[in-house]
Design a protein around this motif. Sequence first.
Motif, PDB file in Angstrom:
ATOM      1  N   GLU A   1       0.829  -1.207   0.000  1.00 52.96           N
ATOM      2  CA  GLU A   1       0.000   0.000   0.000  1.00 52.96           C
ATOM      3  C   GLU A   1       0.861   1.254   0.000  1.00 52.96           C
ATOM      4  OE1 GLU A   1      -3.418   2.009  -0.464  1.00 52.96           O
ATOM      5  OE2 GLU A   1      -3.118  -0.179  -0.506  1.00 52.96           O
ATOM      6  N   PHE A   2       1.944   1.232   0.756  1.00 50.06           N
ATOM      7  CA  PHE A   2       2.836   2.394   0.762  1.00 50.06           C
ATOM      8  C   PHE A   2       3.541   2.560  -0.583  1.00 50.06           C
ATOM      9  CE2 PHE A   2       2.549   2.577   5.434  1.00 50.06           C
ATOM     10  CZ  PHE A   2       2.496   3.951   5.603  1.00 50.06           C
ATOM     11  N   LEU A   3       3.876   1.451  -1.232  1.00 46.20           N
ATOM     12  CA  LEU A   3       4.466   1.546  -2.560  1.00 46.20           C
ATOM     13  C   LEU A   3       3.474   2.170  -3.546  1.00 46.20           C
ATOM     14  CD1 LEU A   3       6.339  -1.881  -2.846  1.00 46.20           C
ATOM     15  CD2 LEU A   3       7.374   0.387  -2.682  1.00 46.20           C
ATOM     16  N   ARG A   4       2.222   1.740  -3.463  1.00 43.65           N
ATOM     17  CA  ARG A   4       1.211   2.302  -4.348  1.00 43.65           C
ATOM     18  C   ARG A   4       1.018   3.796  -4.075  1.00 43.65           C
ATOM     19  NH1 ARG A   4      -3.676   3.877  -4.978  1.00 43.65           N
ATOM     20  NH2 ARG A   4      -4.133   3.824  -2.747  1.00 43.65           N
TER      21      ARG A   4
ATOM     22  N   ILE B   1       9.677   3.546 -16.003  1.00 44.59           N
ATOM     23  CA  ILE B   1       9.948   2.507 -15.009  1.00 44.59           C
ATOM     24  C   ILE B   1      10.906   3.098 -13.988  1.00 44.59           C
ATOM     25  CG2 ILE B   1      10.930   0.233 -14.589  1.00 44.59           C
ATOM     26  CD1 ILE B   1      10.152  -0.555 -17.420  1.00 44.59           C
ATOM     27  N   THR B   2      10.457   3.209 -12.749  1.00 46.47           N
ATOM     28  CA  THR B   2      11.293   3.720 -11.667  1.00 46.47           C
ATOM     29  C   THR B   2      11.689   2.564 -10.753  1.00 46.47           C
ATOM     30  OG1 THR B   2       9.542   4.136 -10.050  1.00 46.47           O
ATOM     31  CG2 THR B   2       9.866   5.798 -11.770  1.00 46.47           C
ATOM     32  N   SER B   3      12.526   2.849  -9.780  1.00 46.50           N
ATOM     33  CA  SER B   3      12.937   1.807  -8.844  1.00 46.50           C
ATOM     34  C   SER B   3      11.784   1.351  -7.954  1.00 46.50           C
ATOM     35  CB  SER B   3      14.106   2.292  -7.982  1.00 46.50           C
ATOM     36  OG  SER B   3      13.763   3.489  -7.310  1.00 46.50           O
ATOM     37  N   LEU B   4      10.694   2.125  -7.900  1.00 47.82           N
ATOM     38  CA  LEU B   4       9.495   1.702  -7.162  1.00 47.82           C
ATOM     39  C   LEU B   4       8.554   0.892  -8.036  1.00 47.82           C
ATOM     40  CD1 LEU B   4       8.392   4.772  -5.001  1.00 47.82           C
ATOM     41  CD2 LEU B   4       9.522   2.681  -4.252  1.00 47.82           C
ATOM     42  N   GLY B   5       8.387   1.302  -9.283  1.00 47.63           N
ATOM     43  CA  GLY B   5       7.445   0.651 -10.185  1.00 47.63           C
ATOM     44  C   GLY B   5       7.147   1.545 -11.366  1.00 47.63           C
ATOM     45  N   ASN B   6       6.085   1.240 -12.096  1.00 45.28           N
ATOM     46  CA  ASN B   6       5.716   2.021 -13.272  1.00 45.28           C
ATOM     47  C   ASN B   6       4.995   3.305 -12.874  1.00 45.28           C
ATOM     48  OD1 ASN B   6       6.771   0.162 -15.064  1.00 45.28           O
ATOM     49  ND2 ASN B   6       4.866  -0.969 -15.261  1.00 45.28           N
ATOM     50  N   VAL B   7       5.379   4.396 -13.529  1.00 49.65           N
ATOM     51  CA  VAL B   7       4.748   5.687 -13.333  1.00 49.65           C
ATOM     52  C   VAL B   7       4.268   6.196 -14.689  1.00 49.65           C
ATOM     53  CG1 VAL B   7       5.159   8.109 -12.758  1.00 49.65           C
ATOM     54  CG2 VAL B   7       6.034   6.328 -11.265  1.00 49.65           C
ATOM     55  N   GLN B   8       3.019   6.646 -14.764  1.00 50.11           N
ATOM     56  CA  GLN B   8       2.476   7.239 -15.980  1.00 50.11           C
ATOM     57  C   GLN B   8       1.958   8.630 -15.654  1.00 50.11           C
ATOM     58  OE1 GLN B   8      -0.381   4.827 -18.001  1.00 50.11           O
ATOM     59  NE2 GLN B   8       1.120   3.287 -18.619  1.00 50.11           N
TER      60      GLN B   8
END
Length: 494
Positions: A40-43, A82-89
Amino acid sequence: MSVSIPQFDPRSIDKLIEVQEQFLRDPSTMSEFILTTRDEFLRMGLDFITQTLNSCDEMLRGSAVRRMKGWQIVRRDRKALITSLGNVQFQKTLFKNSKTKETCYLVDRILGIGEHQRITDDALANLLVEAVQTSYRRGGEEVSILSQVSRQTVKERIHALEFPLEKDKPEQDEKRAPEYLFIDADEDHASLQFNSVRGDLKVSPEGYKNNTVMTKLVYVYEGIEPTAPKSRRNHLVNPHYFSGVYHGTDNGKLWDEVYAYIEHTYDLTKIKKIYVQGDGAAWITKGHRRLDGLTMVLDEFHLRKYITAMTHHLLDGAADAKAELICIIREGTEEEFRRQCREILSCARTEGEKVRVLQGKNYILQNWGAAKTRFIERTVRGCSAEGHVSHMLSSRMSSRPMGWSRTGADKMARLRAYYFNKGDMLDLIRSQPEIQEAKAAAGAEDVDILRSNALFQWENQHRQAYGKYFDAMQASISSAAAKEAWFKVHIWGL
Protein backbone atom coordinates in the motif's frame (compact mmCIF):
# COMPACT_ATOMS: atom_id res chain seq x y z
CA MET A 1 1.83 23.22 -6.86
CA SER A 2 -1.27 21.39 -5.69
CA VAL A 3 0.28 18.12 -4.53
CA SER A 4 0.93 17.83 -0.81
CA ILE A 5 1.02 15.04 1.74
CA PRO A 6 -2.31 15.97 3.40
CA GLN A 7 -4.01 15.76 0.00
CA PHE A 8 -3.29 12.05 -0.39
CA ASP A 9 -6.16 9.90 -1.58
CA PRO A 10 -8.18 9.18 1.59
CA ARG A 11 -8.82 5.69 0.24
CA SER A 12 -5.17 4.87 0.95
CA ILE A 13 -5.54 5.92 4.57
CA ASP A 14 -8.78 3.93 4.86
CA LYS A 15 -7.01 0.88 3.41
CA LEU A 16 -4.20 1.12 5.97
CA ILE A 17 -6.72 1.43 8.81
CA GLU A 18 -8.59 -1.61 7.50
CA VAL A 19 -5.38 -3.66 7.28
CA GLN A 20 -4.46 -2.64 10.82
CA GLU A 21 -7.87 -3.65 12.14
CA GLN A 22 -7.64 -7.06 10.46
CA PHE A 23 -4.24 -7.64 12.06
CA LEU A 24 -5.47 -6.68 15.52
CA ARG A 25 -8.37 -9.12 15.18
CA ASP A 26 -5.93 -11.92 14.27
CA PRO A 27 -2.34 -11.10 15.35
CA SER A 28 -1.11 -14.40 13.87
CA THR A 29 -1.32 -12.76 10.41
CA MET A 30 1.65 -10.49 11.08
CA SER A 31 3.44 -11.43 7.82
CA GLU A 32 0.34 -10.64 5.76
CA PHE A 33 -0.02 -7.35 7.68
CA ILE A 34 3.54 -6.34 6.86
CA LEU A 35 3.35 -7.32 3.17
CA THR A 36 0.01 -5.58 2.62
CA THR A 37 1.27 -2.43 4.37
CA ARG A 38 4.38 -2.46 2.18
CA ASP A 39 2.36 -2.80 -1.02
CA GLU A 40 0.00 0.00 0.00
CA PHE A 41 2.84 2.39 0.76
CA LEU A 42 4.47 1.55 -2.56
CA ARG A 43 1.21 2.30 -4.35
CA MET A 44 0.91 5.58 -2.43
CA GLY A 45 4.47 6.46 -3.36
CA LEU A 46 3.86 5.85 -7.07
CA ASP A 47 0.66 7.87 -6.87
CA PHE A 48 2.51 10.73 -5.17
CA ILE A 49 5.23 10.73 -7.86
CA THR A 50 2.60 10.69 -10.62
CA GLN A 51 0.68 13.62 -9.11
CA THR A 52 3.89 15.63 -8.67
CA LEU A 53 4.96 15.12 -12.29
CA ASN A 54 1.47 15.98 -13.54
CA SER A 55 1.59 19.19 -11.50
CA CYS A 56 4.94 20.09 -13.08
CA ASP A 57 3.40 19.79 -16.52
CA GLU A 58 0.33 21.78 -15.45
CA MET A 59 2.57 24.62 -14.25
CA LEU A 60 4.27 24.67 -17.63
CA ARG A 61 0.92 24.86 -19.42
CA GLY A 62 -0.19 27.81 -17.30
CA SER A 63 3.17 29.59 -17.16
CA ALA A 64 3.31 33.17 -18.45
CA VAL A 65 7.09 32.81 -18.65
CA ARG A 66 6.68 29.92 -21.08
CA ARG A 67 4.38 32.00 -23.29
CA MET A 68 6.73 34.97 -23.11
CA LYS A 69 9.56 32.78 -24.42
CA GLY A 70 7.45 31.72 -27.39
CA TRP A 71 6.48 28.16 -26.43
CA GLN A 72 2.98 27.31 -27.67
CA ILE A 73 0.93 24.23 -26.70
CA VAL A 74 0.61 21.56 -29.42
CA ARG A 75 -0.92 18.55 -27.67
CA ARG A 76 -0.80 16.51 -24.49
CA ASP A 77 0.56 12.95 -24.38
CA ARG A 78 1.14 10.26 -21.78
CA LYS A 79 4.65 9.33 -20.62
CA ALA A 80 5.45 5.96 -19.01
CA LEU A 81 8.55 5.50 -16.87
CA ILE A 82 9.95 2.51 -15.01
CA THR A 83 11.29 3.72 -11.67
CA SER A 84 12.94 1.81 -8.84
CA LEU A 85 9.50 1.70 -7.16
CA GLY A 86 7.45 0.65 -10.19
CA ASN A 87 5.72 2.02 -13.27
CA VAL A 88 4.75 5.69 -13.33
CA GLN A 89 2.48 7.24 -15.98
CA PHE A 90 1.97 11.00 -16.17
CA GLN A 91 0.76 13.64 -18.61
CA LYS A 92 3.25 15.74 -20.56
CA THR A 93 2.62 18.51 -23.05
CA LEU A 94 4.30 18.92 -26.42
CA PHE A 95 5.24 22.55 -27.09
CA LYS A 96 6.39 24.33 -30.23
CA ASN A 97 8.52 27.45 -30.20
CA SER A 98 6.98 30.12 -32.42
CA LYS A 99 10.42 31.71 -32.99
CA THR A 100 12.68 28.70 -33.63
CA LYS A 101 9.94 26.23 -34.75
CA GLU A 102 11.46 23.66 -32.35
CA THR A 103 9.08 21.10 -30.82
CA CYS A 104 9.81 19.74 -27.38
CA TYR A 105 8.30 18.20 -24.26
CA LEU A 106 9.47 20.91 -21.88
CA VAL A 107 8.80 18.86 -18.76
CA ASP A 108 11.20 16.19 -20.08
CA ARG A 109 13.83 18.86 -20.64
CA ILE A 110 13.43 20.27 -17.13
CA LEU A 111 13.47 16.79 -15.53
CA GLY A 112 16.52 15.76 -17.56
CA ILE A 113 14.69 12.86 -19.20
CA GLY A 114 15.90 11.74 -22.64
CA GLU A 115 13.53 11.81 -25.60
CA HIS A 116 13.19 8.03 -25.71
CA GLN A 117 14.11 7.27 -22.10
CA ARG A 118 11.69 4.92 -20.39
CA ILE A 119 13.76 3.84 -17.36
CA THR A 120 14.85 6.33 -14.68
CA ASP A 121 18.45 6.59 -13.51
CA ASP A 122 17.75 5.00 -10.13
CA ALA A 123 16.13 1.96 -11.78
CA LEU A 124 19.07 1.61 -14.20
CA ALA A 125 21.44 1.66 -11.22
CA ASN A 126 19.48 -1.22 -9.64
CA LEU A 127 19.72 -3.08 -12.93
CA LEU A 128 23.51 -2.77 -13.03
CA VAL A 129 24.02 -3.69 -9.37
CA GLU A 130 22.21 -7.00 -9.89
CA ALA A 131 23.44 -7.82 -13.41
CA VAL A 132 27.10 -7.35 -12.47
CA GLN A 133 26.73 -9.96 -9.72
CA THR A 134 24.35 -12.56 -11.13
CA SER A 135 22.82 -12.49 -14.63
CA TYR A 136 21.03 -10.35 -17.18
CA ARG A 137 17.76 -12.04 -16.25
CA ARG A 138 18.11 -11.20 -12.56
CA GLY A 139 19.13 -7.65 -13.45
CA GLY A 140 15.88 -7.26 -15.37
CA GLU A 141 13.88 -8.59 -12.44
CA GLU A 142 15.54 -6.33 -9.86
CA VAL A 143 15.33 -3.10 -11.87
CA SER A 144 12.24 -2.15 -9.87
CA ILE A 145 10.27 -3.38 -6.86
CA LEU A 146 7.02 -3.72 -8.79
CA SER A 147 8.24 -3.98 -12.40
CA GLN A 148 10.85 -5.73 -14.51
CA VAL A 149 12.45 -5.56 -17.95
CA SER A 150 13.69 -8.21 -20.35
CA ARG A 151 17.19 -9.73 -20.55
CA GLN A 152 17.57 -8.08 -23.95
CA THR A 153 17.00 -4.66 -22.41
CA VAL A 154 19.64 -5.35 -19.75
CA LYS A 155 22.11 -6.51 -22.40
CA GLU A 156 21.54 -3.42 -24.52
CA ARG A 157 22.04 -1.11 -21.54
CA ILE A 158 25.29 -2.81 -20.53
CA HIS A 159 26.61 -2.89 -24.11
CA ALA A 160 26.04 0.87 -24.38
CA LEU A 161 27.93 1.75 -21.18
CA GLU A 162 30.85 4.17 -21.34
CA PHE A 163 33.27 4.10 -18.41
CA PRO A 164 35.10 7.18 -17.09
CA LEU A 165 38.81 7.29 -17.95
CA GLU A 166 41.41 7.77 -15.25
CA LYS A 167 43.15 10.49 -17.26
CA ASP A 168 39.96 12.57 -17.20
CA LYS A 169 39.71 12.51 -13.41
CA PRO A 170 41.18 15.42 -11.40
CA GLU A 171 44.39 14.75 -9.52
CA GLN A 172 44.16 14.34 -5.77
CA ASP A 173 45.34 17.21 -3.59
CA GLU A 174 47.12 14.86 -1.20
CA LYS A 175 48.70 11.91 -2.96
CA ARG A 176 49.54 8.74 -1.10
CA ALA A 177 53.16 7.74 -0.70
CA PRO A 178 53.70 4.10 0.36
CA GLU A 179 57.22 2.68 0.32
CA TYR A 180 56.37 0.09 -2.33
CA LEU A 181 53.67 -0.30 -4.93
CA PHE A 182 52.53 -3.53 -6.58
CA ILE A 183 50.86 -4.21 -9.93
CA ASP A 184 49.49 -7.72 -10.51
CA ALA A 185 48.20 -8.88 -13.90
CA ASP A 186 46.55 -12.02 -15.31
CA GLU A 187 43.79 -13.03 -17.71
CA ASP A 188 40.67 -15.16 -17.95
CA HIS A 189 39.22 -16.96 -20.96
CA ALA A 190 35.49 -16.55 -21.64
CA SER A 191 33.48 -18.44 -24.26
CA LEU A 192 32.15 -16.59 -27.29
CA GLN A 193 28.81 -17.20 -28.97
CA PHE A 194 30.26 -15.73 -32.17
CA ASN A 195 33.11 -13.52 -33.40
CA SER A 196 31.25 -10.90 -35.43
CA VAL A 197 27.95 -12.53 -36.45
CA ARG A 198 26.20 -15.69 -35.36
CA GLY A 199 27.54 -18.87 -36.99
CA ASP A 200 30.99 -17.52 -37.88
CA LEU A 201 32.95 -19.63 -35.37
CA LYS A 202 35.49 -21.93 -37.04
CA VAL A 203 35.71 -25.59 -36.04
CA SER A 204 39.06 -27.43 -35.98
CA PRO A 205 39.52 -30.91 -37.50
CA GLU A 206 39.29 -32.29 -33.95
CA GLY A 207 35.84 -30.75 -33.57
CA TYR A 208 36.78 -27.86 -31.24
CA LYS A 209 35.45 -24.34 -31.81
CA ASN A 210 37.80 -21.37 -31.70
CA ASN A 211 35.44 -19.49 -29.43
CA THR A 212 37.41 -17.98 -26.57
CA VAL A 213 38.10 -14.34 -25.77
CA MET A 214 40.72 -13.16 -23.29
CA THR A 215 39.56 -10.78 -20.55
CA LYS A 216 42.52 -9.13 -18.85
CA LEU A 217 42.80 -8.02 -15.24
CA VAL A 218 45.31 -5.59 -13.74
CA TYR A 219 45.17 -4.25 -10.21
CA VAL A 220 47.32 -1.85 -8.21
CA TYR A 221 47.77 -2.09 -4.44
CA GLU A 222 50.10 -0.97 -1.65
CA GLY A 223 50.84 -4.26 0.07
CA ILE A 224 49.27 -7.17 1.97
CA GLU A 225 47.97 -7.05 5.54
CA PRO A 226 46.15 -9.50 7.86
CA THR A 227 42.40 -8.93 7.94
CA ALA A 228 42.64 -8.94 11.78
CA PRO A 229 45.58 -8.79 14.22
CA LYS A 230 45.61 -12.57 14.79
CA SER A 231 44.01 -13.65 11.54
CA ARG A 232 45.71 -15.98 9.06
CA ARG A 233 43.74 -14.41 6.24
CA ASN A 234 45.16 -11.44 4.36
CA HIS A 235 43.78 -8.63 2.25
CA LEU A 236 45.23 -6.12 -0.19
CA VAL A 237 45.81 -2.55 0.93
CA ASN A 238 43.90 0.00 -1.18
CA PRO A 239 43.46 -2.13 -4.32
CA HIS A 240 42.21 -0.61 -7.57
CA TYR A 241 41.16 -2.80 -10.51
CA PHE A 242 41.22 -2.50 -14.30
CA SER A 243 39.71 -5.04 -16.66
CA GLY A 244 38.39 -5.50 -20.19
CA VAL A 245 38.99 -7.17 -23.54
CA TYR A 246 42.15 -5.79 -25.17
CA HIS A 247 43.86 -6.99 -28.35
CA GLY A 248 47.22 -6.07 -29.87
CA THR A 249 47.87 -2.35 -29.66
CA ASP A 250 44.82 -1.94 -27.40
CA ASN A 251 46.94 -3.38 -24.59
CA GLY A 252 48.71 -0.03 -24.50
CA LYS A 253 45.38 1.64 -23.63
CA LEU A 254 45.00 -0.67 -20.63
CA TRP A 255 48.45 0.16 -19.32
CA ASP A 256 47.94 3.87 -20.00
CA GLU A 257 44.88 3.69 -17.74
CA VAL A 258 46.90 1.92 -15.04
CA TYR A 259 49.71 4.47 -15.15
CA ALA A 260 47.27 7.40 -15.26
CA TYR A 261 45.71 6.10 -12.03
CA ILE A 262 49.14 5.74 -10.41
CA GLU A 263 50.14 9.29 -11.38
CA HIS A 264 46.82 10.70 -10.14
CA THR A 265 46.91 8.80 -6.84
CA TYR A 266 50.54 8.44 -5.73
CA ASP A 267 53.55 10.66 -5.20
CA LEU A 268 56.02 8.72 -7.36
CA THR A 269 59.02 10.65 -5.99
CA LYS A 270 58.51 9.02 -2.58
CA ILE A 271 57.96 5.42 -3.71
CA LYS A 272 61.09 3.28 -3.50
CA LYS A 273 60.08 0.63 -6.03
CA ILE A 274 57.13 -0.51 -8.12
CA TYR A 275 56.77 -4.24 -8.80
CA VAL A 276 54.85 -5.76 -11.72
CA GLN A 277 53.85 -9.37 -11.02
CA GLY A 278 52.52 -11.77 -13.64
CA ASP A 279 52.98 -15.04 -15.46
CA GLY A 280 55.35 -13.61 -18.06
CA ALA A 281 52.75 -13.23 -20.83
CA ALA A 282 53.78 -10.90 -23.65
CA TRP A 283 51.09 -8.32 -22.90
CA ILE A 284 52.31 -8.06 -19.29
CA THR A 285 56.01 -7.73 -20.13
CA LYS A 286 55.23 -5.08 -22.76
CA GLY A 287 53.24 -3.15 -20.19
CA HIS A 288 56.19 -3.36 -17.81
CA ARG A 289 58.44 -1.78 -20.43
CA ARG A 290 56.13 1.21 -21.00
CA LEU A 291 57.29 2.93 -17.82
CA ASP A 292 60.84 3.27 -16.49
CA GLY A 293 61.77 2.05 -13.04
CA LEU A 294 59.38 -0.91 -12.80
CA THR A 295 60.65 -4.27 -11.55
CA MET A 296 59.20 -7.40 -13.18
CA VAL A 297 58.44 -10.34 -10.85
CA LEU A 298 57.36 -13.79 -12.06
CA ASP A 299 54.21 -15.18 -10.49
CA GLU A 300 55.29 -17.89 -8.02
CA PHE A 301 52.30 -20.09 -8.89
CA HIS A 302 53.40 -20.46 -12.53
CA LEU A 303 57.08 -20.67 -11.65
CA ARG A 304 56.60 -23.57 -9.23
CA LYS A 305 54.12 -25.23 -11.60
CA TYR A 306 56.77 -25.45 -14.32
CA ILE A 307 59.47 -26.60 -11.88
CA THR A 308 57.15 -29.36 -10.62
CA ALA A 309 56.35 -30.47 -14.18
CA MET A 310 60.07 -30.57 -15.05
CA THR A 311 60.97 -32.83 -12.13
CA HIS A 312 57.83 -34.98 -11.82
CA HIS A 313 59.37 -37.99 -13.60
CA LEU A 314 62.27 -38.17 -11.12
CA LEU A 315 59.97 -39.81 -8.51
CA ASP A 316 61.83 -39.98 -5.17
CA GLY A 317 64.45 -37.51 -6.38
CA ALA A 318 61.88 -34.91 -7.49
CA ALA A 319 61.96 -32.95 -4.20
CA ASP A 320 65.76 -32.64 -4.23
CA ALA A 321 65.74 -31.65 -7.92
CA LYS A 322 63.14 -28.94 -7.31
CA ALA A 323 65.14 -27.53 -4.38
CA GLU A 324 68.27 -27.50 -6.54
CA LEU A 325 66.53 -25.65 -9.37
CA ILE A 326 65.17 -23.04 -6.98
CA CYS A 327 68.60 -22.58 -5.42
CA ILE A 328 70.16 -22.05 -8.87
CA ILE A 329 67.46 -19.53 -9.84
CA ARG A 330 68.03 -17.64 -6.59
CA GLU A 331 71.82 -17.66 -6.47
CA GLY A 332 73.18 -19.15 -9.71
CA THR A 333 73.52 -18.27 -13.36
CA GLU A 334 71.65 -19.13 -16.53
CA GLU A 335 74.45 -21.51 -17.58
CA GLU A 336 74.20 -23.43 -14.31
CA PHE A 337 70.44 -23.68 -14.84
CA ARG A 338 70.88 -25.04 -18.36
CA ARG A 339 73.36 -27.62 -17.08
CA GLN A 340 70.93 -28.79 -14.40
CA CYS A 341 68.14 -28.99 -17.02
CA ARG A 342 70.32 -31.25 -19.22
CA GLU A 343 70.81 -33.66 -16.31
CA ILE A 344 67.06 -33.73 -15.63
CA LEU A 345 66.36 -34.23 -19.34
CA SER A 346 68.70 -37.21 -19.48
CA CYS A 347 66.49 -39.02 -16.97
CA ALA A 348 63.31 -38.52 -19.04
CA ARG A 349 61.95 -41.79 -20.43
CA THR A 350 59.05 -40.69 -22.60
CA GLU A 351 58.58 -37.98 -25.20
CA GLY A 352 56.00 -36.25 -22.97
CA GLU A 353 58.48 -36.02 -20.10
CA LYS A 354 61.10 -34.50 -22.41
CA VAL A 355 58.61 -31.94 -23.69
CA ARG A 356 57.72 -30.86 -20.15
CA VAL A 357 61.38 -30.40 -19.22
CA LEU A 358 62.07 -28.31 -22.32
CA GLN A 359 58.94 -26.23 -21.86
CA GLY A 360 59.84 -25.45 -18.26
CA LYS A 361 63.42 -24.65 -19.19
CA ASN A 362 62.39 -22.23 -21.96
CA TYR A 363 59.75 -20.56 -19.81
CA ILE A 364 62.12 -19.85 -16.92
CA LEU A 365 64.99 -18.70 -19.16
CA GLN A 366 62.67 -16.31 -21.03
CA ASN A 367 61.72 -14.78 -17.65
CA TRP A 368 65.06 -15.26 -15.92
CA GLY A 369 65.33 -11.82 -14.34
CA ALA A 370 61.72 -11.88 -13.13
CA ALA A 371 62.17 -15.42 -11.73
CA LYS A 372 65.32 -14.39 -9.85
CA THR A 373 63.56 -11.36 -8.38
CA ARG A 374 60.77 -13.62 -7.09
CA PHE A 375 63.21 -15.46 -4.79
CA ILE A 376 65.57 -12.58 -3.99
CA GLU A 377 63.36 -9.59 -3.16
CA ARG A 378 62.10 -9.94 0.40
CA THR A 379 59.62 -7.11 -0.12
CA VAL A 380 57.61 -9.25 -2.56
CA ARG A 381 55.36 -11.59 -0.58
CA GLY A 382 53.19 -13.19 -3.23
CA CYS A 383 50.93 -12.72 -6.22
CA SER A 384 47.18 -13.22 -5.83
CA ALA A 385 46.33 -12.78 -9.51
CA GLU A 386 44.97 -16.32 -9.95
CA GLY A 387 42.58 -15.91 -7.04
CA HIS A 388 41.48 -12.48 -8.19
CA VAL A 389 40.79 -13.72 -11.72
CA SER A 390 38.66 -16.52 -10.28
CA HIS A 391 36.78 -14.20 -7.92
CA MET A 392 36.33 -11.17 -10.16
CA LEU A 393 36.01 -12.60 -13.68
CA SER A 394 35.57 -16.38 -13.76
CA SER A 395 32.81 -16.47 -11.14
CA ARG A 396 30.60 -14.26 -13.34
CA MET A 397 31.85 -14.97 -16.84
CA SER A 398 33.38 -18.42 -17.30
CA SER A 399 32.98 -20.77 -14.33
CA ARG A 400 29.52 -21.78 -15.56
CA PRO A 401 28.52 -22.57 -19.16
CA MET A 402 27.67 -19.25 -20.79
CA GLY A 403 28.49 -17.49 -24.03
CA TRP A 404 29.39 -13.86 -24.68
CA SER A 405 29.84 -11.47 -27.54
CA ARG A 406 33.15 -9.59 -27.59
CA THR A 407 31.36 -6.38 -26.65
CA GLY A 408 29.44 -8.08 -23.85
CA ALA A 409 32.58 -9.68 -22.40
CA ASP A 410 34.44 -6.38 -22.52
CA LYS A 411 31.65 -4.35 -20.90
CA MET A 412 31.00 -6.94 -18.18
CA ALA A 413 34.71 -7.16 -17.31
CA ARG A 414 34.88 -3.37 -17.03
CA LEU A 415 31.68 -3.29 -14.99
CA ARG A 416 33.07 -5.93 -12.62
CA ALA A 417 36.20 -3.81 -12.09
CA TYR A 418 34.03 -0.73 -11.48
CA TYR A 419 31.92 -2.69 -8.99
CA PHE A 420 34.93 -4.01 -7.04
CA ASN A 421 36.39 -0.50 -7.00
CA LYS A 422 33.25 0.40 -5.02
CA GLY A 423 32.02 2.66 -7.80
CA ASP A 424 28.52 4.12 -7.44
CA MET A 425 26.25 2.70 -10.16
CA LEU A 426 24.04 5.80 -10.08
CA ASP A 427 27.10 7.97 -10.75
CA LEU A 428 28.02 5.67 -13.64
CA ILE A 429 24.55 5.99 -15.16
CA ARG A 430 24.63 9.77 -14.82
CA SER A 431 28.04 9.94 -16.52
CA GLN A 432 26.70 8.38 -19.74
CA PRO A 433 26.80 10.75 -22.76
CA GLU A 434 23.05 10.63 -23.45
CA ILE A 435 22.24 11.31 -19.79
CA GLN A 436 24.79 14.14 -19.69
CA GLU A 437 23.16 15.72 -22.75
CA ALA A 438 19.71 15.53 -21.17
CA LYS A 439 21.00 16.99 -17.90
CA ALA A 440 22.81 19.76 -19.76
CA ALA A 441 19.58 20.69 -21.53
CA ALA A 442 17.86 20.75 -18.13
CA GLY A 443 20.52 22.92 -16.47
CA ALA A 444 19.41 26.17 -14.95
CA GLU A 445 22.63 27.50 -13.50
CA ASP A 446 22.40 30.88 -15.26
CA VAL A 447 18.74 31.82 -14.83
CA ASP A 448 16.93 34.87 -13.57
CA ILE A 449 15.98 34.76 -9.92
CA LEU A 450 12.28 35.30 -9.25
CA ARG A 451 11.58 38.49 -7.40
CA SER A 452 9.68 38.45 -4.12
CA ASN A 453 6.84 40.60 -5.51
CA ALA A 454 6.20 37.94 -8.17
CA LEU A 455 5.85 35.34 -5.44
CA PHE A 456 3.36 37.46 -3.48
CA GLN A 457 1.45 38.24 -6.64
CA TRP A 458 1.06 34.49 -7.19
CA GLU A 459 -0.02 34.10 -3.55
CA ASN A 460 -2.73 36.73 -3.86
CA GLN A 461 -4.14 35.08 -6.97
CA HIS A 462 -4.38 31.75 -5.16
CA ARG A 463 -5.47 33.03 -1.74
CA GLN A 464 -8.80 31.25 -1.87
CA ALA A 465 -7.18 27.88 -2.68
CA TYR A 466 -4.43 28.03 -0.09
CA GLY A 467 -5.91 30.16 2.68
CA LYS A 468 -4.64 33.18 4.55
CA TYR A 469 -1.20 33.23 6.08
CA PHE A 470 -0.49 33.72 9.73
CA ASP A 471 1.47 36.92 9.53
CA ALA A 472 1.92 38.83 6.26
CA MET A 473 4.30 41.23 8.02
CA GLN A 474 6.91 38.44 8.27
CA ALA A 475 6.94 38.15 4.47
CA SER A 476 6.38 34.43 4.75
CA ILE A 477 5.03 32.39 1.86
CA SER A 478 3.16 29.11 1.83
CA SER A 479 4.73 25.76 1.07
CA ALA A 480 2.72 25.56 -2.14
CA ALA A 481 3.98 28.98 -3.25
CA ALA A 482 7.57 27.99 -2.47
CA LYS A 483 7.24 24.83 -4.54
CA GLU A 484 5.79 26.86 -7.40
CA ALA A 485 8.66 29.32 -7.15
CA TRP A 486 11.31 26.61 -7.12
CA PHE A 487 9.94 25.02 -10.27
CA LYS A 488 9.48 28.41 -11.97
CA VAL A 489 13.22 28.98 -11.70
CA HIS A 490 13.70 26.06 -14.07
CA ILE A 491 11.00 27.42 -16.41
CA TRP A 492 12.95 30.69 -16.58
CA GLY A 493 15.99 28.68 -17.64
CA LEU A 494 14.32 27.14 -20.72
